[in-house]
Design a protein around this motif. Sequence first.
Motif: not given
Length: 387
Positions: A87-95, A140-148, A177-183
């Motif tokens: 809220k303080q940063g007036r954000h509109d979404s989350v990564i 939300v866009i989600a980028i997992p760094t673990t496979a769990g 999440p609206k999008l998942v990036l599996l990298d």
Amino acid sequence: MENLTAAWNFPTAIQVGEHRAKAIATECVRLGMSAPLFVTDPGLAALPMVDELLRLCRQGGLNVALFSDIKSNPTGENVALGVQSFKQGRHDSVIAFGGGSALDAGKAIAFMADQVQPLWAFEDIADNWTKADSDAIKPVIAIPTTAGTGSEVGRSSVITDAQHKVKKIIFHPGMTPKLVLLDPVVCVGLPPALTAATGMDALSHNLEAYCAPFYHPLAEGVAVEGMRLIKEHLLRAYHHGDDLPARTQMLVASAMGATAFQRGLGGMHAIAHSLGALFDAHHGLLNAILMPYVLQANCAVIDERITRLNRYLDLPQSGFDGFLSWVLEMRTALNIPHTLADIGIDGSQAELVAAMSVKDPCAAGNPVGLTQAQYRQLFLAAVDGTL
């Protein structure tokens, strides 16, 4: 007669491949996200890859900020601080970038950013989720760094109520999440011990979903193939952290597990949630330790099902016993401890663990309807190493 009545959902858009994460700014713009809050854990926040992703976001014209005040088992207080930062940063979404803790916290922050009721009002009980303002949930866009955990494709977050020392599942279909990036590139630096624990967590999701006593053939099929991928690729990723094909397949298997477990989870997770809240232990490691004990407790009901799974996985020993042997051998190869005592958990709180476990939502998905006394016995078996 088997109940063939059900309602099914499958998850979100997923992009798989090396360096997918570098497209983060482009994907944010495509989804209408202009001011994302980048949510990760303290350990990842200090790494160069987070700096690079933040730089790419800013180069893409995004008003991005970093939030990383998250415990390994995220608490309601962590979520509240994240909402305040949002809220303080007036954000509109989350990564959401990281393992299960960062993904669960990021999803919960996006969910709670504009809700009127408190977080615990949306615990996954009955129809609590209908109390939420669906239009207020941020993307939300989600980028997992673990496979769990597979939280990137999930409709819920597991958050610890620190005051009452209990893990609660916060659920809403709009949390996906609206999008998942599996990298796989972002997983390369994951230490072998975490690769092992998170990989066994992915196995536990697929396995408990496969054994759950509910009608969902789609999830059952996904779970079976997810376990085959883990059988073929977990040890490769463990021994060779830079094996990108193995990392890719483990990310996919993890997402498959979380897709499948909408069918249900069971005793592993019921006990692991309880122990995680009480001892702040790693969730994946707890599931890995508990796995053979819970399998044995369910043997009478799942024997035929596990025998079919054994044939599909082409294990060297047949039947339920052959599958159990494979699980034990896999744990040994990954240096997973055999008992809860090996990670400092004794039996002194057996009554409390049993009382919490039998009430956990995941207990409803266990193939055998275990009583509180049986959960106590099962927990003590895992403490002592009695199979």
